[in-house]
Design a protein around this motif. Structure first.
Motif, PDB file in Angstrom:
ATOM      1  N   SER A  16     -44.679  14.562 -15.332  1.00 52.52           N
ATOM      2  CA  SER A  16     -44.535  13.301 -15.621  1.00 52.52           C
ATOM      3  C   SER A  16     -45.801  13.666 -15.963  1.00 52.52           C
ATOM      4  CB  SER A  16     -44.690  13.261 -13.895  1.00 52.52           C
ATOM      5  OG  SER A  16     -42.992  12.713 -13.715  1.00 52.52           O
ATOM      6  N   LEU A  17     -46.837  14.627 -15.588  1.00 50.90           N
ATOM      7  CA  LEU A  17     -48.175  13.813 -15.509  1.00 50.90           C
ATOM      8  C   LEU A  17     -49.135  14.635 -16.989  1.00 50.90           C
ATOM      9  CD1 LEU A  17     -51.179  14.041 -14.916  1.00 50.90           C
ATOM     10  CD2 LEU A  17     -51.622  16.600 -14.020  1.00 50.90           C
ATOM     11  N   CYS A  18     -48.242  15.280 -17.433  1.00 50.88           N
ATOM     12  CA  CYS A  18     -48.272  15.693 -19.028  1.00 50.88           C
ATOM     13  C   CYS A  18     -47.644  15.166 -19.830  1.00 50.88           C
ATOM     14  CB  CYS A  18     -47.381  17.652 -19.677  1.00 50.88           C
ATOM     15  SG  CYS A  18     -48.546  18.976 -18.374  1.00 50.88           S
ATOM     16  N   GLY A  90     -43.126  18.698 -21.706  1.00 54.89           N
ATOM     17  CA  GLY A  90     -43.433  17.315 -23.285  1.00 54.89           C
ATOM     18  C   GLY A  90     -44.756  17.484 -23.306  1.00 54.89           C
ATOM     19  N   CYS A  91     -45.154  18.591 -23.028  1.00 57.55           N
ATOM     20  CA  CYS A  91     -46.095  19.561 -24.110  1.00 57.55           C
ATOM     21  C   CYS A  91     -46.258  18.667 -25.270  1.00 57.55           C
ATOM     22  CB  CYS A  91     -46.233  20.912 -23.962  1.00 57.55           C
ATOM     23  SG  CYS A  91     -46.592  21.654 -22.731  1.00 57.55           S
ATOM     24  N   GLN A  92     -47.736  18.554 -26.638  1.00 50.03           N
ATOM     25  CA  GLN A  92     -47.867  18.056 -27.583  1.00 50.03           C
ATOM     26  C   GLN A  92     -48.019  19.423 -28.547  1.00 50.03           C
ATOM     27  OE1 GLN A  92     -49.356  16.307 -24.896  1.00 50.03           O
ATOM     28  NE2 GLN A  92     -46.866  15.389 -25.619  1.00 50.03           N
ATOM     29  N   GLY A  93     -48.770  20.433 -28.007  1.00 49.15           N
ATOM     30  CA  GLY A  93     -49.492  22.573 -28.041  1.00 49.15           C
ATOM     31  C   GLY A  93     -48.536  23.526 -27.355  1.00 49.15           C
ATOM     32  N   VAL A  94     -49.110  23.968 -28.571  1.00 47.23           N
ATOM     33  CA  VAL A  94     -48.401  25.685 -27.824  1.00 47.23           C
ATOM     34  C   VAL A  94     -49.598  26.287 -28.610  1.00 47.23           C
ATOM     35  CG1 VAL A  94     -46.902  27.962 -27.425  1.00 47.23           C
ATOM     36  CG2 VAL A  94     -46.080  25.426 -27.550  1.00 47.23           C
TER      37      VAL A  94
END
Length: 328
Positions: A16-18, A90-94
């Motif tokens: 939820s935070l991410c 729910g990350c936008q980047g790796v």
């Protein structure tokens, strides 16, 4: 069971935070390469985390949460790949990273993959010099250099040279090219009274190179090789006694370029009737069709009117300042 439930709750909370933040990044791999095998990868991961989060643009998935989600995916019978973990959170980047070291020159390379499918790839490389040691043992302290190199690599990957410009030192760093100070061409005049600066060329040229390195290392846009690193680069090809009173050879320049050096500072020390003239020149090392081409950028010149090492060092310091800071 209670521990597994708590891990799952922590993962849900972080998901939820991410998802609520603009850019959440998962550090999928932080690897120590050549010259740093003795260090734990967690040191690089810590440097990357700090370098990303101090920008105010990115939140980084904590290691404990990442590892808990890996266990959760395994429990569900799903492959815990980096992309699967990133999607779940729910990350936008790796981010993938590799750190390596040669003598005192430390290199960090980062690869970011962005977007819904993590298909958009951005790369960056950053350098720093290992300058600190532990009190007592004298062992190198790598953490500051890891952070500095990681910041530079991230700034390059993000295409933002001012990413850390609003911070105070030591967090205020910029992308920086590697610069090496090579030998100076000593040109004596046999028909003039002999100066000790030329008679003692082995010593005085070494002192001049050290003074140039010490002055140039304060420039925010260059990572300057110390003399031990420079000479060790030469030694890889069997050149164990570089002559600082001679200009760099094509072989030496090629060795420097192969190790990531982009700029070379060299020059000429000439005996003249009124004393001596010192000229310093800056070159960019470029590969053109498989051949190394030193591209002349600019030069400065000054007089040495006193036959003393102190006078030579003073002139070197002044000219390096003019060469690097006077013409940005």
């Amino acid at each position: 069971m209670l521990r597994r439930m708590w891990s799952w709750v922590a993962v849900v909370a972080l998901c939820s935070l991410c998802k609520a933040r603009d850019t959440c990044v998962l550090i999928a791999q932080a690897r120590m390469g050549a010259g740093l095998e003795q260090l734990a990868a967690s040191k690089l991961e810590a440097a990357l985390t700090l370098a990303l989060e101090v920008t105010g643009r990115y939140s980084v998935v904590p290691v404990a949460v990442r590892d808990s989600l890996v266990q959760l995916l395994q429990h569900r019978g799903e492959p815990p790949t980096a992309l699967a973990v990133a999607r779940e959170l729910g990350c936008q980047g790796v981010c993938f990273a590799l750190a390596e070291r040669f003598v005192h020159l430390l290199r960090v390379e980062v690869v970011f993959r962005w977007g819904p499918a993590f298909a958009e790839e951005h790369r960056g490389v950053g350098y720093a010099l290992v300058r600190h040691v532990w009190v007592g043992s004298g062992e190198p302290l790598y953490d500051p250099a890891l952070l500095e190199a990681a910041q530079r690599a991230i700034a390059v990957a993000c295409g933002d040279s001012g990413l850390y410009s609003k911070h105070e030192p030591p967090l205020r760093v910029f992308p920086a090219a590697v610069l090496a100070v090579s030998g100076l061409a000593y040109v004596d005049a046999p028909d003039m009274p002999r100066w000790q600066l030329f008679a003692r060329e082995v010593v005085t040229s070494y002192e001049a190179v050290l003074e140039a390195i010490d002055t140039a290392r304060h420039h925010p846009h260059y990572v300057v090789c110390d003399i031990d690193t420079r000479d060790s680069i030469y030694a890889r090809a069997g050149f164990f006694e570089p002559e600082n009173y001679n200009p760099p050879t094509p072989q030496e320049l090629s060795l420097l370029a192969q190790m990531g050096v982009e700029y070379v500072l060299t020059g000429r020390f000439l005996r003249v009737p009124e004393g001596a003239r010192l000229s310093l020149e800056l070159y960019r090392l470029r590969w053109v069709g498989g051949s190394l081409v030193p591209e002349y950028l600019r030069s400065v010149e000054g007089s040495v009117v006193e036959d003393s090492s102190r006078a030579l060092r003073r002139t070197v310091r002044q000219l390096v300042g003019e060469l690097l800071w006077g013409n940005p």
